[in-house]
Design a protein around this motif. Structure first.
Motif, PDB file in Angstrom:
ATOM      1  N   SER A   1       0.868  -1.179   0.000  1.00  0.00           N
ATOM      2  CA  SER A   1       0.000   0.000   0.000  1.00  0.00           C
ATOM      3  C   SER A   1       0.903   1.227   0.000  1.00  0.00           C
ATOM      4  O   SER A   1       1.839   1.300   0.798  1.00  0.00           O
TER       5      SER A   1
ATOM      6  N   ARG B   1      -5.065   5.165   4.426  1.00  0.00           N
ATOM      7  CA  ARG B   1      -6.346   5.239   3.720  1.00  0.00           C
ATOM      8  C   ARG B   1      -6.481   4.081   2.721  1.00  0.00           C
ATOM      9  O   ARG B   1      -7.523   3.438   2.640  1.00  0.00           O
ATOM     10  N   ILE B   2      -5.411   3.806   1.978  1.00  0.00           N
ATOM     11  CA  ILE B   2      -5.490   2.699   1.013  1.00  0.00           C
ATOM     12  C   ILE B   2      -5.548   1.364   1.746  1.00  0.00           C
ATOM     13  O   ILE B   2      -6.178   0.415   1.286  1.00  0.00           O
ATOM     14  N   LYS B   3      -4.914   1.267   2.916  1.00  0.00           N
ATOM     15  CA  LYS B   3      -5.016   0.039   3.728  1.00  0.00           C
ATOM     16  C   LYS B   3      -6.466  -0.227   4.103  1.00  0.00           C
ATOM     17  O   LYS B   3      -6.939  -1.363   4.066  1.00  0.00           O
ATOM     18  N   GLU B   4      -7.170   0.831   4.494  1.00  0.00           N
ATOM     19  CA  GLU B   4      -8.562   0.679   4.902  1.00  0.00           C
ATOM     20  C   GLU B   4      -9.441   0.220   3.749  1.00  0.00           C
ATOM     21  O   GLU B   4     -10.493  -0.376   3.954  1.00  0.00           O
ATOM     22  N   GLN B   5      -8.990   0.487   2.525  1.00  0.00           N
ATOM     23  CA  GLN B   5      -9.754   0.088   1.340  1.00  0.00           C
ATOM     24  C   GLN B   5      -9.354  -1.293   0.831  1.00  0.00           C
ATOM     25  O   GLN B   5      -9.776  -1.722  -0.229  1.00  0.00           O
ATOM     26  N   GLY B   6      -8.504  -1.987   1.599  1.00  0.00           N
ATOM     27  CA  GLY B   6      -8.108  -3.343   1.222  1.00  0.00           C
ATOM     28  C   GLY B   6      -6.663  -3.490   0.810  1.00  0.00           C
ATOM     29  O   GLY B   6      -6.180  -4.598   0.602  1.00  0.00           O
TER      30      GLY B   6
ATOM     31  N   GLU C   1      -2.641   5.909  -2.940  1.00  0.00           N
ATOM     32  CA  GLU C   1      -3.601   6.965  -2.610  1.00  0.00           C
ATOM     33  C   GLU C   1      -2.840   8.269  -2.420  1.00  0.00           C
ATOM     34  O   GLU C   1      -1.787   8.305  -1.774  1.00  0.00           O
TER      35      GLU C   1
END
Length: 525
Positions: free
Chosen positions: A205, A231-236, A241
């Protein structure tokens, strides 16, 4: 002549300074890299002083030389330890910030922009836990090599700590260039790494921040890029990002939430809500799923998707998960002791909790301390958790099954794993993820998936539970496909123990019984 000691790397400017001092008949001190007769390099500390006679005329030069090779080597080692990562040889955080400071000073004087990329590997801890730190170190060295291959002249890649890297791109022509760099880095990691004979796949990420528009403060740039990475971690994960101004606000809110979560267990702020699991054939209640809720300072519950990921990231989920296990088993035993029907209590296991050593011992201790029979406990695990630790997983699950604990796979169909584990491991229940159930009345693909899962599970003698059923049409479809059980808002939302007790006392869902009766009536001749 001292020239015989000089070689290709002897400092010519320093030699010129020494000659100029001698020409002025002044003493001189210097450190030089010289060479022995066989070509070996060595460092010398040199003092040369003029010697005059009684009339003040120069008659001699006295030169004292000391071999300082070991001292120079020690200084280089200290510098390397201070500014470079000992495992990968990449610049460390200190060196990165030093270079970033210089880059930003240059950016103030020019119209150029640049980017800082914060790179965090996805699921790297699983490799360390499964294969050991030696394999993890070998993988990190391989990753560092691939990242270096993607660099242009002037870029700086650094290992900040653990599985985290950062990249400075000081020559980006505009902010869009950073996305191309991020894409190239992700491509570099796509092909497998061969570590000790095993093919390992890793993703990353990446958070991106742009200077000077975001900030010209080196530390703040790293924080911005890190916030974008989260933020990108939270999206999978497995993507990139750009930093946006609102991300810092969200990061601050997350940090505040984390600080409130840490003492929540001691403050008795966690509660369990219970969602009924109902047989689809006639609407009979067969169990509850215990779901964690957090009510800080006695306020309304915080949505689970806001605090459970933080519990996972911080490791607090292990202690909180143990509390959930004890509380759910205790509640089930209280209902049994009060004369209510015996039902199965399902408890979710987090990935960290499942990986923690001694899980089977913990479950055995809890059941013994509370006096609950193992057959009334069901543990829910995800597909990805099953594939993280093949040997250890099998041993743990076999032991839990031998106790009499039921084992189910939660969110089935959303994982990436092989179905071979369904034959090897003592699984008794598959739970179809709500993502497939939601559109079964309107999406032919979802209907096909649900039908296939039910048929496959029954052929393997597994029970099937459909999650997220909310409408009579969904329930009717699931019944017609011979799905065994369901849970969802159609029967009940998750409710506190006081509201779950009347459901247990009734023992049936009248709405499902009504659908069953209507279905039976429609099939009569």
């Amino acid at each position: 002549s001292p020239r015989l000691l000089q070689g290709l790397r002897t400092n010519r400017e320093e030699l010129g300074r020494i000659k100029a001092a001698l020409h002025r008949q002044e003493p001189v001190h210097s450190e030089l890299l010289n060479y022995t007769k066989d070509g070996r390099e060595y460092w010398v500390e040199l003092d040369i002083v003029p010697v005059a006679n009684d009339q003040g005329e120069l008659t001699h030069w006295v030169s004292i030389e000391r071999d300082i090779t070991e001292r120079k080597k020690a200084e280089e080692d200290i510098h390397r330890l201070a500014y470079f990562d000992s495992l990968t040889g990449l610049p460390n955080r200190r060196m990165l910030l030093d270079r970033l400071t210089h880059v930003l000073a240059h950016a103030r004087r020019t119209p150029q922009v640049g980017a800082v990329l914060y790179i965090d590997l996805d699921r790297f801890k699983n490799i360390n836990d499964t294969l050991g730190h030696h394999a993890g170190d070998l993988l990190l060295k391989g990753i560092a090599g691939r990242l270096q291959e993607a660099l242009r002249e002037g870029d700086t890649i650094s290992r900040l700590s653990g599985d985290t890297f950062a990249l400075i791109c000081p020559m980006a022509t505009d902010s869009r260039h950073a996305a191309l760099v991020a894409h190239k880095l992700l491509e570099q990691l796509e092909s497998p790494f061969v570590i000790e004979g095993l093919e390992l796949f890793i993703a990353a990420s990446i958070g991106i921040t742009i200077y000077p528009q975001d900030t010209i403060n080196p530390e703040q740039l790293l924080k911005n890029a890190e916030a974008a990475m989260f933020r990108i971690k939270e999206q999978g994960g497995s993507g990139y990002e750009y930093y946006k101004a609102d991300i810092n606000k969200q990061a601050a809110e997350r940090l505040k939430l984390e600080s409130r979560l840490r003492p929540a267990l001691e403050r008795d702020e966690y509660v369990l809500h219970y969602q009924p699991k109902v047989e689809l054939a006639a609407g009979k209640l067969v169990g509850f799923e215990a779901l964690l809720r957090w009510c800080p300072d006695g306020s309304s519950p915080v949505p689970p998707n806001q605090f459970i990921p933080i519990l996972e990231d911080t490791g607090l989920i292990v202690s909180v998960g143990e509390w959930v296990l004890r509380a759910a088993c205790r509640q089930n035993k209280l209902w049994q002791d009060s004369g209510l029907s015996s039902i199965t209590m399902a408890v979710n296991l987090s990935a960290r909790q499942f990986r923690a050593p001694g899980l089977a011992d913990l479950v055995e201790r809890v059941l013994k301390a509370i006096g609950l029979e193992a057959r009334w406990l069901e543990l829910e695990i995800t597909e990805s958790m099953l594939m993280d630790h093949t040997t250890e997983t099998a041993v743990t699950l076999q032991r839990l099954s031998a106790m009499g604990v039921k084992l189910s796979i939660d969110d089935f169909g959303t994982g990436y794993s092989s179905l071979a584990y369904l034959k090897r491991l003592p699984i008794s229940v598959l739970k179809i993820d709500r993502a497939f159930v939601k559109d079964i009345t309107s999406d032919a693909n979802d209907r096909a998936v649900v039908q296939a899962v039910i048929a496959m599970a029954h052929n393997l003698n597994l029970r099937v539970v459909a999650e997220g059923a909310e409408t009579p049409e969904q329930v009717s479809f699931l019944r017609n496909q011979d799905c065994d059980e369901m849970q969802g808002f159609f029967t009940s939302r998750p409710v506190p123990a006081a509201d779950a007790q009347p459901i247990l006392l009734d023992g049936h869902c009248k709405k499902i019984a009504g659908i069953a009766a209507a279905s039976a009536a429609s099939t009569r001749p």
